[in-house]
Design a protein around this motif. Structure first.
Motif, PDB file in Angstrom:
ATOM      1  N   LEU A 364       0.680  -1.278   0.001  1.00 53.74           N
ATOM      2  CA  LEU A 364       0.171  -0.233  -0.027  1.00 53.74           C
ATOM      3  C   LEU A 364       0.941   0.719  -0.187  1.00 53.74           C
ATOM      4  O   LEU A 364       0.946   2.208  -0.832  1.00 53.74           O
ATOM      5  CB  LEU A 364      -0.748  -0.049   0.855  1.00 53.74           C
ATOM      6  CG  LEU A 364      -1.901  -0.891   1.122  1.00 53.74           C
ATOM      7  CD1 LEU A 364      -2.850  -0.804   2.289  1.00 53.74           C
ATOM      8  CD2 LEU A 364      -3.181  -0.377   0.086  1.00 53.74           C
ATOM      9  N   SER A 366       4.359   1.598  -1.421  1.00 52.39           N
ATOM     10  CA  SER A 366       4.485   1.523  -2.750  1.00 52.39           C
ATOM     11  C   SER A 366       3.394   2.097  -3.763  1.00 52.39           C
ATOM     12  O   SER A 366       3.767   2.959  -4.797  1.00 52.39           O
ATOM     13  CB  SER A 366       4.933  -0.227  -3.048  1.00 52.39           C
ATOM     14  OG  SER A 366       3.183  -1.159  -3.760  1.00 52.39           O
ATOM     15  N   VAL A 367       2.388   2.628  -3.245  1.00 53.34           N
ATOM     16  CA  VAL A 367       1.160   2.948  -3.837  1.00 53.34           C
ATOM     17  C   VAL A 367       1.778   4.500  -3.856  1.00 53.34           C
ATOM     18  O   VAL A 367       1.108   5.199  -3.431  1.00 53.34           O
ATOM     19  CB  VAL A 367      -0.247   2.890  -3.793  1.00 53.34           C
ATOM     20  CG1 VAL A 367      -1.644   3.163  -5.297  1.00 53.34           C
ATOM     21  CG2 VAL A 367       0.068   0.529  -4.420  1.00 53.34           C
ATOM     22  N   VAL A 368       2.645   4.844  -5.068  1.00 52.76           N
ATOM     23  CA  VAL A 368       3.347   6.776  -4.592  1.00 52.76           C
ATOM     24  C   VAL A 368       1.563   7.316  -4.185  1.00 52.76           C
ATOM     25  O   VAL A 368       1.835   8.466  -2.708  1.00 52.76           O
ATOM     26  CB  VAL A 368       3.752   6.682  -5.670  1.00 52.76           C
ATOM     27  CG1 VAL A 368       4.688   8.541  -4.914  1.00 52.76           C
ATOM     28  CG2 VAL A 368       4.927   5.726  -5.768  1.00 52.76           C
ATOM     29  N   PRO A 369       0.770   7.617  -4.874  1.00 51.26           N
ATOM     30  CA  PRO A 369       0.415   8.400  -4.164  1.00 51.26           C
ATOM     31  C   PRO A 369      -0.604   8.682  -2.781  1.00 51.26           C
ATOM     32  O   PRO A 369      -0.496   9.669  -1.909  1.00 51.26           O
ATOM     33  CB  PRO A 369      -1.436   8.772  -5.465  1.00 51.26           C
ATOM     34  CG  PRO A 369      -0.588   7.995  -6.913  1.00 51.26           C
ATOM     35  CD  PRO A 369       0.762   7.218  -6.382  1.00 51.26           C
ATOM     36  N   SER A 370      -0.746   6.747  -2.690  1.00 53.31           N
ATOM     37  CA  SER A 370      -1.747   6.586  -1.538  1.00 53.31           C
ATOM     38  C   SER A 370      -0.284   7.153  -0.317  1.00 53.31           C
ATOM     39  O   SER A 370      -1.040   7.774   0.691  1.00 53.31           O
ATOM     40  CB  SER A 370      -1.811   5.496  -1.207  1.00 53.31           C
ATOM     41  OG  SER A 370      -2.421   4.763  -2.211  1.00 53.31           O
TER      42      SER A 370
ATOM     43  N   ILE C  52      -6.900  10.323  -4.860  1.00 55.69           N
ATOM     44  CA  ILE C  52      -5.966   9.458  -4.294  1.00 55.69           C
ATOM     45  C   ILE C  52      -6.422   8.933  -3.450  1.00 55.69           C
ATOM     46  O   ILE C  52      -5.987   7.125  -2.598  1.00 55.69           O
ATOM     47  CB  ILE C  52      -5.171   9.927  -2.738  1.00 55.69           C
ATOM     48  CG1 ILE C  52      -3.880  11.300  -3.716  1.00 55.69           C
ATOM     49  CG2 ILE C  52      -4.416   9.365  -1.938  1.00 55.69           C
ATOM     50  CD1 ILE C  52      -3.227  12.535  -2.164  1.00 55.69           C
ATOM     51  N   LEU C  55      -7.504   5.463  -5.759  1.00 56.27           N
ATOM     52  CA  LEU C  55      -6.613   4.364  -6.189  1.00 56.27           C
ATOM     53  C   LEU C  55      -6.241   4.095  -4.703  1.00 56.27           C
ATOM     54  O   LEU C  55      -5.867   2.438  -4.768  1.00 56.27           O
ATOM     55  CB  LEU C  55      -4.973   5.646  -5.915  1.00 56.27           C
ATOM     56  CG  LEU C  55      -4.519   4.346  -6.651  1.00 56.27           C
ATOM     57  CD1 LEU C  55      -4.262   3.183  -7.269  1.00 56.27           C
ATOM     58  CD2 LEU C  55      -2.950   5.394  -7.242  1.00 56.27           C
ATOM     59  N   TRP C  56      -6.296   4.194  -3.369  1.00 51.27           N
ATOM     60  CA  TRP C  56      -6.358   3.540  -2.470  1.00 51.27           C
ATOM     61  C   TRP C  56      -7.387   2.173  -2.051  1.00 51.27           C
ATOM     62  O   TRP C  56      -6.960   1.163  -1.687  1.00 51.27           O
ATOM     63  CB  TRP C  56      -6.190   4.835  -0.523  1.00 51.27           C
ATOM     64  CG  TRP C  56      -5.547   4.203   0.228  1.00 51.27           C
ATOM     65  CD1 TRP C  56      -4.397   3.556   1.048  1.00 51.27           C
ATOM     66  CD2 TRP C  56      -6.414   2.852   0.896  1.00 51.27           C
ATOM     67  NE1 TRP C  56      -4.672   2.678   1.603  1.00 51.27           N
ATOM     68  CE2 TRP C  56      -5.481   3.283   2.616  1.00 51.27           C
ATOM     69  CE3 TRP C  56      -7.981   3.116   1.394  1.00 51.27           C
ATOM     70  CZ2 TRP C  56      -6.386   1.773   3.053  1.00 51.27           C
ATOM     71  CZ3 TRP C  56      -8.540   2.685   2.253  1.00 51.27           C
ATOM     72  CH2 TRP C  56      -8.069   1.759   2.970  1.00 51.27           C
ATOM     73  N   VAL C  59      -6.312  -0.423  -4.705  1.00 50.47           N
ATOM     74  CA  VAL C  59      -4.912  -1.221  -3.473  1.00 50.47           C
ATOM     75  C   VAL C  59      -5.678  -2.314  -2.844  1.00 50.47           C
ATOM     76  O   VAL C  59      -5.286  -3.220  -2.619  1.00 50.47           O
ATOM     77  CB  VAL C  59      -4.500  -0.810  -3.389  1.00 50.47           C
ATOM     78  CG1 VAL C  59      -2.809  -1.470  -3.291  1.00 50.47           C
ATOM     79  CG2 VAL C  59      -3.606   0.082  -5.031  1.00 50.47           C
ATOM     80  N   THR C 119      -0.520   3.710 -10.329  1.00 49.34           N
ATOM     81  CA  THR C 119      -0.084   4.505  -9.879  1.00 49.34           C
ATOM     82  C   THR C 119       1.071   5.445  -9.973  1.00 49.34           C
ATOM     83  O   THR C 119       0.628   6.693 -10.084  1.00 49.34           O
ATOM     84  CB  THR C 119       0.858   3.464  -8.703  1.00 49.34           C
ATOM     85  OG1 THR C 119       0.329   2.518  -8.480  1.00 49.34           O
ATOM     86  CG2 THR C 119       1.964   3.735  -8.225  1.00 49.34           C
ATOM     87  N   ILE C 123       0.504   9.556  -9.630  1.00 52.02           N
ATOM     88  CA  ILE C 123       1.628  10.813  -9.054  1.00 52.02           C
ATOM     89  C   ILE C 123       1.491  11.850 -10.312  1.00 52.02           C
ATOM     90  O   ILE C 123       1.818  12.661  -9.974  1.00 52.02           O
ATOM     91  CB  ILE C 123       2.871   9.755  -9.378  1.00 52.02           C
ATOM     92  CG1 ILE C 123       3.495   8.082  -8.378  1.00 52.02           C
ATOM     93  CG2 ILE C 123       3.877  10.481  -9.047  1.00 52.02           C
ATOM     94  CD1 ILE C 123       4.674   7.487  -8.749  1.00 52.02           C
ATOM     95  N   VAL C 126      -1.738  14.200 -10.178  1.00 50.76           N
ATOM     96  CA  VAL C 126      -1.836  14.454  -8.503  1.00 50.76           C
ATOM     97  C   VAL C 126      -0.175  16.029  -8.272  1.00 50.76           C
ATOM     98  O   VAL C 126      -0.796  16.883  -7.877  1.00 50.76           O
ATOM     99  CB  VAL C 126      -1.133  13.630  -7.106  1.00 50.76           C
ATOM    100  CG1 VAL C 126      -0.525  14.547  -5.916  1.00 50.76           C
ATOM    101  CG2 VAL C 126      -2.737  12.703  -6.732  1.00 50.76           C
TER     102      VAL C 126
END
Lengths: 629, 197, 386
Positions: A364, A366-370, C52, C55-56, C59, C119, C123, C126
């Motif tokens: 989680l 590694s998912v950069v925006p998170s 964000i 996406l969170w 995942v 992802t 990036i 954002v």
């Protein structure tokens, strides 16, 4: 056949024998005891932190005290507890696993331990000498170089440097040992996984610690000599890069030995070989390599730019792959086996279960925006405690229950052990699972207090309760360790029906380890002396023709006598006081450097003591009374 | 199932040189990362000269000469090792001394250079350029100094007849170390002095 | 040959506590996902936060599936293959299965590759710095332990820009570009409800985009705080983001650009006399009989070609109108102000004894040993400057 122990090979007694020991087993035990004591110190620091955070606007600790405590909790746990615990196991078992009598450089081995001990004492003494380091264990500049009115971060710069030197020396020692001192027939692909992981870890340290060392020197120079590495015209991000180039491989250093231990425990208690031994070994090597390519995932919010962030993000995702391979191989080891829930196995299963959670929260991240949200929040705290504690500590504790019979000749108590396990499992999850939630709900790290109205009180309270349960569980453990030495059920050479060479010698082992250096023909060579396989591939116990020793059969020489070495030919390295002297000198030098300019004198004195130690050491023969050809 | 027990002697009296060489190579690996980090730092800061001097104060001819001296010391080191392998004690001592002497000459040159730079206004604290320059070359000089100490130690051990092949300092190991330090200097000289951005 | 004798061979009921634990853990996580609190990242109030969070969630769902599969496999295996008392045989000594190894190497790679694409896209989305005339430009200077905001495009007739501290006002539905640097150590700007965080680094310029959907109630701005450990009072380096409709925002700007009025009588005037102590560090723009005057030290720093306001302490021109002080940490009321002025260190840990005004290093507000009268007068002054 039992060897007559003669004077040279008798187990020495007394404090002086411990101070001058160069025996890898004793050094391993000393690392272990020191690390355990430090664990309680760092654990106490954690409990204080938890008490402060139980309520909003807590007043248990001042901000200054809190900042020192969280810095030292991290520093101590990582550099003084988990790394040395790994070193303890590696010291004790690398020679035993490869069929050697000691490591390549026994006095250097002792030196590494004493330097570790003295550096730890120095670091901890800072609490009462003006304040402990308070810049976080990661010491970001320019905060860490800002205040030269306090010596606190000089303790950090010098203390971490000295600990690093001890580790580098130990790593070189272990690599030389495994590459040049294996028993005949012990090819690299027959070396037990634990020792393989020790090799990978040693290489990681050899290549990563010097980078940290450069950063620490730069920090020290910025603080004391007015240089501009991170301030003035310097770039604060340089520190972060240097730190994490070490810091990331470091976390693999922390976990790989535990994974190695689990790779020994699973086969033993499933009564099957490790599933996919080459894959487990190579995944460890892969993790080592890839570990050097992901460091900037600790810096996603620092300003690397989207391209770099994307690159490191993908690399970080990929490192989950070899890790997953190991998990599946451990499960595969149990599959089709006969799983016995002895205490080592319980902790090892706990390791796998909890490490998976930590690994997934890592994905989680590694998912950069998170990570833009998760970074520097309690989500990170949850993640790394799941991998380092749920993974690492559970794994090392498994090793303690597994190998305690070998160290002492007795089992750890079953009942106390189960109390330890269940309390630790419950306490651990209560403490750290809520932190995932706290982090996602906006609670930042390294904050000495938080306000009301943000909804954080409840989970913080849960976490505090959990942390005390962990503490209690370790009291069970400590009591068990102490008590079982005299009261534990007697174990023999091979209490678990093990697979590797350490189980072929007495518990505890004699000074010289093996009466005869074995000739190795298989991975899990010892198992193959006990068991053959039938036509279905099942293990079949063979009759024991060796009178209980399970030593490999010997050939006879021309005179009909068994072709065995005799005690007089076994040159065990002699004890020496030079390692502790040299290590002491280094500590004095360290103290001197912390307190310069006044400290230059002490630094000079320390240097002289160190030089005396090194010169004496280099001129002293390895073995006294050595006879020449 | 029969197997042959290796006689205990085989392990005890084995040649320790492979073990020590393995350790030295590993140590040199860590040193490579050590110097690599400092070189990287210098590359980052080579243009951060603040209000102080930059690379214009370098005296390339002079530094080339002292680099040549250090390079020659690697040659004499090889000759010393050769003599040692041939058990030529006198030759060993001559070439060890020569290596040490050349190393000392190199260091003297470094010290002279540094005093010149300080005069021209470049100190550790002048700028990031100054900090990274002195740290890199200073640590290198310290490594040369330690090497000289080891060379002299072997010289005196040899005089006393105590420089055995199997015990004490091994000429080959010190040679490895010395060559490494020389190679690091070649990199430093190229990156810092010759390849000025 | 020694075998460990374990009379307490686990019964199938061992399964139960483990299952309970597992379910409990899942329940815990589910409970957490209800997204409690105004500083949560899980209930975003703007499009960037949503990017964000979406996406969170994706995942997280995948991770949960993997979690369930692995834990079930683990526990199923230990239950099914546990040693049974009556079973004397030995297991088949299987060494491995290369096909299986390849399979369970490739499957994770595929899953990870699948999440790699969104992802990377996320990036770049954002991190994009908003361009164009409609973007509201705000420069942020991080200090130990407070936030300085300058609206560089919003000026009054005299060319003075809008400078404030700790309370950031933005209009709804507008791209706000924060251009940030630090005056001392590394900080990080984080208002979870709107966006991820971005480090604020000395000698460097960083950017963060904020977009808020809707105005916030006056007593409930979006809370944020510094997210990079910056020393003693890191925990107390907070800020608030107030979102207003465009109309209300414009009105706020006009108010803020107006100077404070020099008080001529009463406690406030006495307070202004005592204020001389304060302007060693604090700034204010005051309008008096002699016109408009900037009092207090004016400092700037230049980083990467951008000039940042970098004051020693928060601008107090409109202090009275702020809901909080002490960097978003204390409610701005009489009681707190009185405590603060009596001894700032009572409320917030600081190190003013290490201040070096010449060098620009400020580590907190000292205790000036003000008399009760002075305190009351200063409070009257500051309350009047709203």
């Amino acid at each position: 056949m039992v060897l007559d122990t003669n004077k040279d090979l008798a187990e020495p007694k007394g404090i002086w024998s411990w101070i001058t020991t160069v025996d890898h087993k004793r050094i391993g035990l000393m690392y272990g005891v020191t690390a355990l004591v430090a664990f309680f110190v760092a654990g106490l620091e954690a409990l204080l932190i938890r008490l402060q955070l139980t309520t909003a606007n807590g007043t248990v600790l001042s901000a200054d005290a809190y900042n020192q405590l969280f810095t030292m909790h991290g520093l101590t746990m990582l550099l003084v507890v988990v790394m040395p615990v790994g070193a303890a196991f590696m010291n004790y078992f690398i020679p035993l696993h490869i069929g050697a009598r000691d490591v390549a450089f026994p006095r250097a081995n002792a030196f590494s331990y004493w330097l570790f001990l003295f550096s730890t004492i120095m670091l901890l003494s800072s609490f009462v000498l003006g304040g402990a380091p308070d810049g976080g264990w990661f010491g970001y500049a320019p905060l860490s170089t800002q205040l030269d009115e306090f010596v606190r971060m000089d303790y950090y710069a010098i203390g971490a440097q000295l600990l690093g030197i001890a580790s580098i020396m130990a790593s070189a020692n272990f690599i030389a040992t495994v590459f040049t001192m294996r028993a005949p027939g012990m090819t690299l692909m027959r070396v037990p996984v634990f020792t393989w992981m020790a090799v990978v870890v040693s290489f990681l340290l050899i290549f990563s610690l010097p980078i940290f060392g450069v950063g620490l020197f730069q920090m020290f120079f910025d603080r004391n000599f007015g240089t501009q590495f991170f301030g003035g015209g310097g770039d604060p991000l340089l520190w972060q890069h240097l730190f994490w180039l070490f810091g990331h491989p470091e976390v693999y250093v922390l976990i790989l030995p535990a994974m190695g231990i689990v790779s020994e425990v699973f086969p033993t208690f499933s009564r099957k070989p490790l599933f996919g031994y080459p894959f487990v070994v190579f995944s460890g090597i892969a993790i080592g390599f890839m570990g050097f390519g992901v460091w900037a995932h600790h810096m996603y919010t620092a300003g690397l730019g989207p391209v770099a962030e994307a690159g490191f993000g993908i690399a970080t995702m990929m490192i989950a792959v070899p890790t997953g391979v190991k998990i599946f191989n451990w499960i595969g080891t149990m599959w089709g086996g006969k799983v016995r829930f002895e205490l080592p196995m319980m902790f090892a299963i706990g390791f796998v279960s909890l490490f998976v959670i930590g690994g997934l929260s890592g994905v989680l991240h590694s998912v950069v925006p998170s990570d833009y949200q998760q970074h520097d929040s309690y989500f990170v705290v949850a993640h790394f405690h799941y991998v380092l504690f749920g993974g690492g500590v559970f794994g090392y504790v498994a090793g303690a229950y597994y190998w305690y019979p070998k160290w002492t000749g007795r089992f750890l108590d079953e009942k106390l052990g189960r109390w330890h396990f269940w309390l630790m499992l419950l306490g651990f999850n209560l403490t750290f699972a809520p932190m995932h939630i706290l982090g996602l709900n906006g609670m930042a790290r390294r904050t000495y207090r938080y306000p009301e109205g943000l909804g954080w009180e409840f989970w913080n309270q849960v976490a505090t309760v959990g942390s005390f349960l962990i503490g209690i569980s370790f009291l069970f453990f400590a009591w068990n360790l102490i008590r079982s030495r005299k009261n534990g059920r007697v174990a023999g050479n091979d209490p678990w029906d093990g697979r590797t060479l350490e189980w072929s010698i007495p518990s505890p082992p004699p000074v010289h380890n093996f009466d005869e250096i074995p000739v190795v023909e298989h991975v899990d060579d010892f198992w193959h002396r006990k068991y053959a396989t039938d036509e279905d591939g099942r293990a079949v116990r063979m009759p024991d023709v060796t009178g209980g020793t399970l030593a490999a059969e010997t050939t006879t020489g021309d005179d009909g006598e068994a072709n065995r070495g005799s005690p007089e030919d076994m040159h065990m390295p002699s004890p020496s006081y030079y390692p502790i002297v040299a290590a002491f000198g280094v500590m004095v030098t360290g103290y001197g450097l912390i307190y310069i300019p006044v400290g230059w004198v002490a630094a000079g004195v320390g240097l002289l003591i160190t030089l005396w130690g090194f010169f004496g050491w280099s001129l002293e023969p390895v073995t006294r009374d050595a006879h020449h050809d | 199932m029969t197997s042959q027990t290796a006689p205990v002697e085989a392990q005890e009296h084995h040649d320790i040189r492979p073990i020590r060489k393995a350790a030295m190579w590993v140590f040199l690996g860590s040193e490579a990362m050590f110097f690599g980090s400092m070189i990287a730092t210098f590359l980052l800061y080579r243009n951060n000269t603040a209000d102080g001097p930059g690379s214009e104060i370098f005296d390339i001819p002079f530094t080339s000469a002292s680099s040549f001296v250090l390079l020659m010391s690697s040659l004499t080191m090889v000759l010393a090792h050769n003599a040692f392998e041939k058990r030529d004690g006198r030759g060993t001592r001559i070439w060890l001394a020569a290596t040490a002497l050349l190393g000392i000459t190199f260091l003297a040159g470094q010290i002279y250079e540094f005093t010149e730079f300080v005069d021209k206004g470049l100190t550790l604290s002048t700028s990031s350029f100054g900090s990274s320059f002195y740290m890199l070359t200073g640590f290198h000089g310290a490594h040369v100094a330690i090497g000289i100490v080891m060379l002299l130690a072997m010289f005196f051990l040899s005089l006393e007849g105590r420089l055995h092949e199997e015990r004490g300092l091994n000429v080959e190991l010190v040679g490895l170390y010395w060559h490494f330090v020389d190679i690091v200097w070649i990199v430093i000289f190229t990156v810092v002095y010759l390849l000025q951005a | 040959m020694n075998h460990a004798h374990n009379e307490n061979e686990p019964a199938p009921s061992r399964r139960r506590p483990l299952m309970i634990g597992l379910v409990g853990l899942l329940a815990l996580m589910a409970a957490g996902c209800s997204g409690a609190g105004p500083q949560t990242a899980l209930n975003p109030e703007g499009p960037i936060g949503r990017t964000i969070d979406d996406l969170w969630e994706l995942v997280f769902i995948l991770a949960t599936i993997v979690f369930v599969i692995v834990q079930v496999a683990l526990f199923y295996t230990i239950v099914r293959y546990r040693a049974r008392k009556d079973d004397d045989g030995e297991p088949v000594q299987v060494h491995g299965n290369t096909r299986l190894e390849i399979t369970w190497t490739i499957i994770p790679v595929v899953i990870l590759a699948a999440i790699a694409y969104p992802t990377v896209k996320g990036i770049f989305d954002v991190r994009a710095i908003p361009q164009g005339e409609d973007v509201l430009q705000v420069q942020v200077t991080g200090h130990q332990w407070w936030w300085e905001f300058e609206y560089v495009d919003l000026e009054d007739e005299t060319g003075r820009t809008l400078v404030t501290a700790n309370e950031l006002y933005i209009p709804e539905d507008t791209e706000v570009n924060l251009t940030m640097t630090s005056a001392d150590v590394i900080h990080s700007f984080w208002v979870p409800v709107l966006a991820g965080k971005r480090d604020v680094v000395p000698n460097r310029v960083s950017n963060l985009t904020l977009i808020a959907d809707d105005p916030t109630p006056p007593d409930a701005p979006h809370p944020g705080q510094c997210a990079e450990y910056c020393g003693l009072a890191h925990a107390d380096m907070r800020f608030k983001v107030h979102v207003r409709s465009q109309v209300d925002f414009d009105a706020w700007v006009e108010d803020q650009l107006a100077p404070a009025q020099l008080p001529t009588e009463g406690a406030a005037a006495a307070g202004y006399a005592a204020f001389g102590t304060c302007v060693a560090c604090h700034n204010a723009t005051v309008s008096g009989p002699d016109g408009i005057e900037d009092i207090g030290p004016v400092r700037t720093i230049e980083v990467d070609g951008v000039t940042f306001t970098s004051s020693l302490a928060p601008d107090l021109t409109h202090f009275g109108g702020r809901a909080t002080f002490g960097s978003g940490t204390f409610e701005n009321n009489r009681e707190h102000l009185a405590q603060w002025l009596a001894n700032p260190a009572d409320l917030k840990p600081m190190r003013p004894e290490l201040n070096d005004i010449e060098a620009g290093r400020i580590l907190g507000m000292p205790n000036f040993n003000l008399s009760d009268d002075d305190i009351n007068n200063l409070i009257a002054l500051l309350e009047g400057w709203d």
